[in-house]
Write a protein that holds these residues in place. Structure first.
Motif, PDB file in Angstrom:
ATOM      1  N   LEU A   1      16.412  52.472  49.311  1.00 56.53           N
ATOM      2  CA  LEU A   1      17.615  52.960  48.651  1.00 56.53           C
ATOM      3  C   LEU A   1      18.665  51.855  48.638  1.00 56.53           C
ATOM      4  CD1 LEU A   1      18.336  55.793  47.489  1.00 56.53           C
ATOM      5  CD2 LEU A   1      19.518  56.262  49.625  1.00 56.53           C
ATOM      6  N   GLY A   2      19.395  51.751  47.574  1.00 56.29           N
ATOM      7  CA  GLY A   2      20.513  50.815  47.532  1.00 56.29           C
ATOM      8  C   GLY A   2      20.116  49.406  47.139  1.00 56.29           C
ATOM      9  N   SER A   3      21.128  48.570  46.947  1.00 61.61           N
ATOM     10  CA  SER A   3      20.909  47.209  46.444  1.00 61.61           C
ATOM     11  C   SER A   3      20.852  46.150  47.540  1.00 61.61           C
ATOM     12  CB  SER A   3      22.017  46.840  45.451  1.00 61.61           C
ATOM     13  OG  SER A   3      23.292  46.861  46.074  1.00 61.61           O
TER      14      SER A   3
ATOM     15  N   VAL B   1      18.616  49.518  56.717  1.00 64.39           N
ATOM     16  CA  VAL B   1      17.741  50.609  56.290  1.00 64.39           C
ATOM     17  C   VAL B   1      18.610  51.859  56.170  1.00 64.39           C
ATOM     18  CG1 VAL B   1      15.802  52.095  56.900  1.00 64.39           C
ATOM     19  CG2 VAL B   1      15.686  49.628  57.370  1.00 64.39           C
ATOM     20  N   PHE B   2      18.726  52.390  54.955  1.00 66.45           N
ATOM     21  CA  PHE B   2      19.490  53.616  54.744  1.00 66.45           C
ATOM     22  C   PHE B   2      18.632  54.811  55.144  1.00 66.45           C
ATOM     23  CE2 PHE B   2      21.906  50.956  51.719  1.00 66.45           C
ATOM     24  CZ  PHE B   2      23.198  51.322  52.062  1.00 66.45           C
ATOM     25  N   LEU B   3      19.133  55.593  56.084  1.00 66.03           N
ATOM     26  CA  LEU B   3      18.479  56.856  56.431  1.00 66.03           C
ATOM     27  C   LEU B   3      19.168  57.958  55.641  1.00 66.03           C
ATOM     28  CD1 LEU B   3      17.969  56.399  60.289  1.00 66.03           C
ATOM     29  CD2 LEU B   3      16.423  55.817  58.406  1.00 66.03           C
ATOM     30  N   LEU B   4      18.882  57.950  54.337  1.00 64.67           N
ATOM     31  CA  LEU B   4      19.495  58.876  53.395  1.00 64.67           C
ATOM     32  C   LEU B   4      18.447  59.340  52.385  1.00 64.67           C
ATOM     33  CD1 LEU B   4      22.764  56.863  52.614  1.00 64.67           C
ATOM     34  CD2 LEU B   4      22.636  58.959  53.984  1.00 64.67           C
ATOM     35  N   LYS B   5      18.615  60.545  51.878  1.00 63.83           N
ATOM     36  CA  LYS B   5      17.732  61.067  50.836  1.00 63.83           C
ATOM     37  C   LYS B   5      18.312  60.726  49.464  1.00 63.83           C
ATOM     38  CE  LYS B   5      15.870  65.406  48.956  1.00 63.83           C
ATOM     39  NZ  LYS B   5      15.832  66.881  49.099  1.00 63.83           N
ATOM     40  N   ASP B   6      17.466  60.227  48.579  1.00 63.02           N
ATOM     41  CA  ASP B   6      17.909  59.887  47.232  1.00 63.02           C
ATOM     42  C   ASP B   6      18.027  61.164  46.395  1.00 63.02           C
ATOM     43  OD1 ASP B   6      18.460  58.812  44.786  1.00 63.02           O
ATOM     44  OD2 ASP B   6      16.702  57.500  44.688  1.00 63.02           O
ATOM     45  N   ILE B   7      19.265  61.512  46.041  1.00 60.28           N
ATOM     46  CA  ILE B   7      19.500  62.706  45.210  1.00 60.28           C
ATOM     47  C   ILE B   7      20.070  62.307  43.851  1.00 60.28           C
ATOM     48  CG2 ILE B   7      19.771  64.273  47.170  1.00 60.28           C
ATOM     49  CD1 ILE B   7      22.833  64.045  46.741  1.00 60.28           C
ATOM     50  N   SER B   8      19.760  61.095  43.415  1.00 61.98           N
ATOM     51  CA  SER B   8      20.357  60.527  42.200  1.00 61.98           C
ATOM     52  C   SER B   8      20.212  61.424  40.977  1.00 61.98           C
ATOM     53  CB  SER B   8      19.729  59.167  41.899  1.00 61.98           C
ATOM     54  OG  SER B   8      19.888  58.284  42.986  1.00 61.98           O
TER      55      SER B   8
ATOM     56  N   THR C   1      28.146  60.228  50.997  1.00 64.61           N
ATOM     57  CA  THR C   1      27.009  61.061  51.409  1.00 64.61           C
ATOM     58  C   THR C   1      27.275  62.533  51.092  1.00 64.61           C
ATOM     59  OG1 THR C   1      27.829  61.214  53.694  1.00 64.61           O
ATOM     60  CG2 THR C   1      26.286  59.431  53.170  1.00 64.61           C
ATOM     61  N   VAL C   2      26.187  63.248  50.873  1.00 67.69           N
ATOM     62  CA  VAL C   2      26.248  64.632  50.400  1.00 67.69           C
ATOM     63  C   VAL C   2      25.439  65.524  51.331  1.00 67.69           C
ATOM     64  CG1 VAL C   2      25.588  66.186  48.510  1.00 67.69           C
ATOM     65  CG2 VAL C   2      26.531  63.922  47.998  1.00 67.69           C
TER      66      VAL C   2
ATOM     67  N   HIS D   1      20.668  63.463  55.213  1.00 70.33           N
ATOM     68  CA  HIS D   1      21.749  63.735  54.273  1.00 70.33           C
ATOM     69  C   HIS D   1      21.502  62.929  52.993  1.00 70.33           C
ATOM     70  CE1 HIS D   1      24.892  64.991  57.570  1.00 70.33           C
ATOM     71  NE2 HIS D   1      23.770  65.686  57.637  1.00 70.33           N
ATOM     72  N   GLY D   2      22.082  63.369  51.893  1.00 69.20           N
ATOM     73  CA  GLY D   2      21.785  62.761  50.605  1.00 69.20           C
ATOM     74  C   GLY D   2      22.810  61.743  50.139  1.00 69.20           C
ATOM     75  N   ALA D   3      22.395  60.944  49.156  1.00 75.23           N
ATOM     76  CA  ALA D   3      23.295  60.005  48.481  1.00 75.23           C
ATOM     77  C   ALA D   3      22.707  59.661  47.127  1.00 75.23           C
ATOM     78  CB  ALA D   3      23.497  58.740  49.309  1.00 75.23           C
ATOM     79  N   LYS D   4      23.575  59.278  46.227  1.00 81.21           N
ATOM     80  CA  LYS D   4      23.151  58.842  44.900  1.00 81.21           C
ATOM     81  C   LYS D   4      23.075  57.321  44.873  1.00 81.21           C
ATOM     82  CE  LYS D   4      24.153  59.612  40.009  1.00 81.21           C
ATOM     83  NZ  LYS D   4      24.924  60.438  39.046  1.00 81.21           N
ATOM     84  N   PHE D   5      22.038  56.799  44.257  1.00 78.24           N
ATOM     85  CA  PHE D   5      21.858  55.358  44.088  1.00 78.24           C
ATOM     86  C   PHE D   5      22.142  55.041  42.622  1.00 78.24           C
ATOM     87  CE2 PHE D   5      18.399  51.786  44.060  1.00 78.24           C
ATOM     88  CZ  PHE D   5      19.389  50.829  43.907  1.00 78.24           C
ATOM     89  N   TYR D   6      23.210  54.264  42.393  1.00 78.98           N
ATOM     90  CA  TYR D   6      23.622  53.925  41.037  1.00 78.98           C
ATOM     91  C   TYR D   6      22.833  52.717  40.522  1.00 78.98           C
ATOM     92  CZ  TYR D   6      27.527  57.103  41.935  1.00 78.98           C
ATOM     93  OH  TYR D   6      28.286  58.210  42.239  1.00 78.98           O
ATOM     94  N   ARG D   7      21.574  52.946  40.242  1.00 77.94           N
ATOM     95  CA  ARG D   7      20.701  51.868  39.776  1.00 77.94           C
ATOM     96  C   ARG D   7      21.190  51.257  38.466  1.00 77.94           C
ATOM     97  NH1 ARG D   7      17.604  55.842  42.013  1.00 77.94           N
ATOM     98  NH2 ARG D   7      15.993  55.217  43.519  1.00 77.94           N
ATOM     99  N   GLU D   8      21.839  52.068  37.647  1.00 81.73           N
ATOM    100  CA  GLU D   8      22.269  51.599  36.331  1.00 81.73           C
ATOM    101  C   GLU D   8      23.403  50.573  36.406  1.00 81.73           C
ATOM    102  OE1 GLU D   8      24.485  55.571  37.067  1.00 81.73           O
ATOM    103  OE2 GLU D   8      22.598  54.584  37.631  1.00 81.73           O
TER     104      GLU D   8
END
Length: 371
Positions: free
Chosen positions: A12-14, A21-28, A227-228, A240-247
């Motif tokens: 996750l992430g750039s 290491v992000f311990l987060l769920k991708d909820i993008s 985080t969400v 917990h969740g987070a959005k990854f702004y790949r765009e």
């Protein structure tokens, strides 16, 4: 104790996984942003900020010029603060150190500490970034994952800066609950780059200065959202969740910021003898000043007061401010604050009676348009 049924983290992430290491769920693909007015109304009518995401603010050219200039002007100060807090952490934890940064403001600071310790001691310190949410606590599954791989004695929580010091209380309460439930004691001693609230022992500086990574949102934090934690998105076994702004990869400045500070480390020398003289007393000065502001401006909820450069920037980027207090109109740390306030038509008032550089006051439904 080894915890069962803990998921492996996803990429996750750039940032490089060498850095964090992000311990987060991708909820993008499962959550949409809401504008600040919508979110503020929901929050002040009982909703929780962690169940929504703000629309990310993209600064204009003038603002971005300030980011680049601030980075150039403050990179040595930031590097020195990283070195000081890094040395304090290593002095306490030694080779067992495991950096656990609090997403998302803590993440770039955790990376910088990891890089400093690698430069100074030739050690590849593990670094994880996890979620902690006021009113809901820490991500227990993330803590369990870390404990499955490391000793609890080495865990060092890291954040970017202190505002009122509220996250201290959230961390302490969460770790107390964890100990009661699982019998494992983890230190709740938080380390930060800047401690203008005078509420932690481990810090790089207590000056309320502009950390360049506080200027922007996800584009300087690995393209990760806030985080969400929402029941329809996060199950009992999820992080917990987070959005990854790949765009936004082409607009990302996360690694540029990290590299710019890291390049300064070879020129930084911390006298080890002076580490022993650092004032580690906790005065909680920040919360005292916040209570004075609360009384002076007749603000009912202390959570509507956000002191310090970092917190005031957040207020302007993703809340609905009523007023911004500043200690000095010529304070160089406040150029971006003044630009944002002008852009969003938020009144600015001189307020000398605080150690902070500035303070953001969030508009309440009771206050309305008092101006």
């Amino acid at each position: 104790m080894r915890f069962q049924h803990i998921k492996e983290p996803e990429k996750l992430g750039s940032y490089s996984e060498e850095d964090v290491v992000f311990l987060l769920k991708d909820i993008s693909n499962h959550i949409n942003e809401q504008d600040n007015e919508q979110r503020e109304k929901i929050i002040q009518n009982g909703g929780h900020y962690s169940e929504m995401l703000p629309i990310e603010y993209f600064p204009n050219e003038e603002y971005m010029d300030i980011f680049y200039k601030t980075l150039q002007d403050s990179k040595e100060k930031v590097a020195r603060a990283v070195a000081q807090v890094g040395e304090l952490i290593f002095k306490e934890k030694g080779e067992e150190t495991v950096i656990v940064s609090l997403a998302r403001a803590g993440t770039p600071i955790g990376i910088l500490i990891k890089r400093y310790l690698k430069f100074k001691y030739k050690m590849n310190i593990p670094h994880y970034s996890i979620s902690i949410i006021r009113g809901k606590g820490i991500d227990v599954n993330a803590v369990k994952y870390i404990l499955n791989h490391h000793n609890e004695e080495g865990i060092q929580f890291v954040d970017g800066w202190t505002g009122k010091g509220a996250i201290n209380g959230v961390l302490k309460e969460a770790l107390d609950e964890f100990q009661k439930k699982y019998g494992i004691k983890i230190s709740d001693k938080l380390a930060v780059l800047a401690d203008p609230a005078y509420c932690v022992e481990l810090y790089g500086t207590r000056e309320d200065f502009l950390i360049p990574s506080a200027c922007l949102n996800s584009t300087v934090s690995g393209l990760i959202s806030r985080t969400v934690l929402r029941a329809d998105l996060i199950s009992d076994n999820d992080f917990h969740g987070a959005k990854f702004y790949r765009e936004w990869l082409e607009r990302d400045l996360s690694n540029l910021f990290i590299d710019a500070i890291s390049k300064i480390f070879p020129s930084i020398h911390i006298e080890m003898s002076k580490l022993c003289t650092i004032d580690k007393n906790v005065y909680n000065q920040g919360i005292k000043e916040v209570k004075e502001i609360k009384d002076k401006y007749n603000i009912g909820d202390i959570n509507l007061i956000k002191p310090g450069v970092g917190e005031t920037t957040r207020v302007l980027l993703r809340r609905v401010p009523w007023k911004i207090l500043i200690n000095d109109v010529d304070n160089p740390n406040l150029k971006h604050i003044l630009i944002l306030a002008k852009d969003k038509q938020v009144p600015v008032e001189i307020y000398k009676n605080m150690t902070y550089s500035c303070c953001g006051l969030i508009k309440s439904k009771i206050r309305g348009n008092m101006d």
